[in-house]
Scaffold this active site. Structure first.
Site, PDB file in Angstrom:
ATOM      1  N   GLY A   1      77.773  11.054  49.394  1.00 12.54           N
ATOM      2  CA  GLY A   1      77.240  10.307  48.267  1.00 12.54           C
ATOM      3  C   GLY A   1      77.972   8.985  48.174  1.00 12.54           C
ATOM      4  N   SER A   2      77.461   8.077  47.382  1.00 11.40           N
ATOM      5  CA  SER A   2      78.029   6.726  47.345  1.00 11.40           C
ATOM      6  C   SER A   2      79.466   6.708  46.847  1.00 11.40           C
ATOM      7  CB  SER A   2      77.164   5.826  46.461  1.00 11.40           C
ATOM      8  OG  SER A   2      77.063   6.374  45.147  1.00 11.40           O
TER       9      SER A   2
ATOM     10  N   GLU B   1      81.705   8.789  47.283  1.00  8.79           N
ATOM     11  CA  GLU B   1      82.618   9.436  48.234  1.00  8.79           C
ATOM     12  C   GLU B   1      82.844   8.608  49.494  1.00  8.79           C
ATOM     13  OE1 GLU B   1      81.180  11.498  45.348  1.00  8.79           O
ATOM     14  OE2 GLU B   1      79.769  11.343  47.005  1.00  8.79           O
TER      15      GLU B   1
ATOM     16  N   GLU C   1      74.474  20.856  48.633  1.00  8.88           N
ATOM     17  CA  GLU C   1      75.858  21.124  48.269  1.00  8.88           C
ATOM     18  C   GLU C   1      76.212  22.611  48.245  1.00  8.88           C
ATOM     19  OE1 GLU C   1      73.862  18.963  46.802  1.00  8.88           O
ATOM     20  OE2 GLU C   1      74.890  17.047  46.528  1.00  8.88           O
TER      21      GLU C   1
ATOM     22  N   HIS D   1      79.370  15.257  45.713  1.00  8.02           N
ATOM     23  CA  HIS D   1      78.959  13.996  45.100  1.00  8.02           C
ATOM     24  C   HIS D   1      78.942  14.111  43.585  1.00  8.02           C
ATOM     25  CE1 HIS D   1      77.206  10.192  44.408  1.00  8.02           C
ATOM     26  NE2 HIS D   1      75.959  10.598  44.251  1.00  8.02           N
TER      27      HIS D   1
ATOM     28  N   HIS E   1      77.860  47.717  37.308  1.00  9.13           N
ATOM     29  CA  HIS E   1      76.668  46.875  37.274  1.00  9.13           C
ATOM     30  C   HIS E   1      75.775  47.223  36.102  1.00  9.13           C
ATOM     31  CE1 HIS E   1      72.975  45.142  39.657  1.00  9.13           C
ATOM     32  NE2 HIS E   1      73.318  44.382  38.643  1.00  9.13           N
TER      33      HIS E   1
ATOM     34  N   GLY F   1      77.493  38.535  43.611  1.00  5.81           N
ATOM     35  CA  GLY F   1      76.100  38.889  43.355  1.00  5.81           C
ATOM     36  C   GLY F   1      75.178  37.684  43.373  1.00  5.81           C
TER      37      GLY F   1
END
Length: 539
Positions: free
Chosen positions: A42-43, A45, A64, A87, A294, A413
């Site tokens: 991204g810009s 980075e 990502e 980003h 669960h 999960g």
């Protein structure tokens, strides 16, 4: 990327040169072995990667969540923290599902994210992350946006050490785009302990209980394999003739499933756990919660009259254990101390686990037949990364794992982990065959990982179990009052063509609809140099 080593001061003395933030961070990453950067650019980075070092590797993911999944598999396979670059706020948001999974997996990942330049942050600029440190919480161990540019290298170093300390996990550093060219103080690499030895007095109580009980049972979780303690647990189980169960939702192979003392898998249901552990007067839980549930349950957490002892590397897990005695510390060190005790009295060998009946070929293949066939032809050293929740009970019957480090799945999960994690494992273990065993619904969360596997030419066999539905939800519906014939909205998945999807990313694929074709196609896929996808149409 390195500045000059010295400069002349006004006094005429030679002074240490001021290096940039980029120089200091790259130097630190090189020293601790974080030279693979998993990222989607991204810009904000881009300044980090100017003059990218020749000895570093940039591993591109097309989304990502894929980036974090690849870094998770890589870190688990290497045992060292991996580095992820995302980003700003949007990229971190896209990655949050797999950051949550990394947190549950106890995977050490240093997550960095770009931030807008400091000088315009007061004006709420485009692409700024207004609450950067809060966004990934609570599923990172530590989160910071350094107050000064000069503090960035030390923040990265601190993040690495926190990520590596048990219980391991992801950490987060937000870095403004204009920090990278600013001067920074040199950051030395200090030695920081990452494990803690369990309290000897607490271990003595566990050891005494093991020596005195009549019928012990062990319950092992992913913490055993993460600590490299599988062989030690085998020796301890053999010493006490203890049956060994796998904890609910465990994400790794922590005991050989062909061993005479292996007793099977515990479900995430309180009453079922108590039933399966019945007859044992001592329960030793090693490297796992006691227990992960669960569904809602009632009654005792362990069989009446039994004692529970737990050895866990996570104090927060120990704190909520509902009964028994919990000891916190490194699993391998704790087991080693238990093995150092005098040998106990001999006990009779417990009854062996019942073998599963063979799965037979049928016009529409069963999942059991597919996994049985895969088990018969795979190399036991192949690594299986699984994300097929509805098939997991069948896998536990028909695809046994017998070696440490050969099985990974998500402990959260959350879906979207398995396919990119397989890429990370393959990168970490050159030459090792990796099998991504994925459900049709699961695969669609991060199928972009196939592209990364193709670009890197990795030996990954993607095995898709295609039953045209979210089977786990349909199977689970009766727990919430659905009748067997009631429709479950949003769970049918018609029309997915995985061979065509794979081809669109440059990956060879074959669809198998008949049992007679399966063995030959799987054998070919397991010996192909690069990636290959096998779509199995199952009942």
């Amino acid at each position: 990327m390195t500045g000059s080593t010295a400069q002349q001061g006004m006094s005429g003395r030679t002074q240490p040169a001021r290096i940039t933030v980029r120089d200091a961070v790259i130097d630190f990453m090189r020293r601790v072995g974080m030279t693979s950067v998993f990222a989607n650019p991204g810009s904000t980075e881009l300044p980090m990667f100017r003059d990218f070092p020749a000895d570093f590797r940039y591993v591109l993911g097309l989304q990502e969540a894929v980036v974090v999944g690849m870094a998770d598999g890589y870190a688990q396979a290497t045992g060292n923290a991996s580095l992820v670059n995302l980003h700003s706020a949007a990229g971190v948001g896209n990655a949050m599902g797999n950051i949550f999974t990394a947190f549950r997996n106890r995977t050490p990942i240093v997550v960095t994210a770009g931030q807008q330049a400091r000088s315009i942050l007061p004006f709420d600029p485009f692409l700024a992350s207004t609450h950067a440190t809060e966004l990934p919480k609570p599923y990172v161990k530590w989160s910071i946006e350094p107050a000064r540019a000069a503090d960035v290298p030390l923040a990265i170093a601190r993040a690495y050490h926190i990520a590596m300390q048990e219980p391991r996990g992801p950490v987060f550093v937000s870095i403004p785009a204009d920090d990278w060219d600013q001067p920074a103080d040199y950051v030395p690499v200090s030695e920081v302990s990452t494990v803690t030895r369990p309290d000897p007095s607490m271990l003595a109580r566990m050891g005494d209980a093991l020596d005195l009980c009549a019928q012990p049972a062990f319950v092992v979780g992913g913490g055993v394999d993460r600590a490299g303690a599988v062989e030690e647990v085998v020796r301890l189980a053999e010493r006490h003739q203890a049956r060994v169960f796998v904890a609910p939702m465990s994400g790794r192979c922590s005991f050989p499933e062909d061993h005479r003392l292996f007793a099977g898998f515990l479900p995430a249901m309180r009453e079922k756990i108590v039933e399966l552990l019945g007859g044992h007067d001592l329960i030793c839980v090693l490297g796992a919660p006691a227990f992960t549930y669960h569904v809602e349950g009632s009654g005792p957490h362990i069989p009446p009259g039994a004692q529970l002892f737990q050895l866990i590397d996570d104090p927060s897990v120990a704190a909520w254990t509902p009964s028994g005695t919990a000891t916190v510390g490194n699993i391998r060190l704790g087991i080693t101390d238990l093995l150092a005790r005098p040998a106990p009295k001999t006990r009779p060998l417990p009854a062996a686990r019942r073998a599963s009946p063979r799965a037979e070929a049928s016009p529409l293949m069963s999942v059991a037949f597919v996994l049985q066939t895969l088990a018969e032809i795979r190399n036991p050293a192949d690594v299986v990364v699984e994300e097929a929740p509805s098939a997991r009970p069948v896998m536990q019957e028909y695809l046994p794992f017998t070696r440490s480090g050969t099985f990974l799945t998500m402990e959260s999960g959350g879906l979207g982990y398995g396919m990119p994690a397989a890429v990370g494992v393959a990168l970490a273990k050159p030459g090792t065959r990796v099998i991504a065993l994925i459900g049709d619904g699961s695969s669609m969360y991060s199928i972009q990982a196939i592209w990364s596997a193709v670009q890197l030419n990795l030996p990954i066999t993607f095995v898709i179990l295609n039953n045209s539905r979210y089977a786990a939800l349909q199977d689970f519906a009766p727990v919430f009052g659905f009748a067997p014939t009631d429709p479950v909205q949003g769970t049918d998945l018609p029309g997915l063509d995985f061979v065509t999807l794979a081809a669109g990313m440059g990956c060879r694929g074959v669809a198998v609809k008949e049992a007679s074709q399966l063995r030959g196609v799987l054998n070919d896929a397991l010996h192909t140099a690069g990636p290959m996808l096998v779509e199995t149409v199952v009942a």
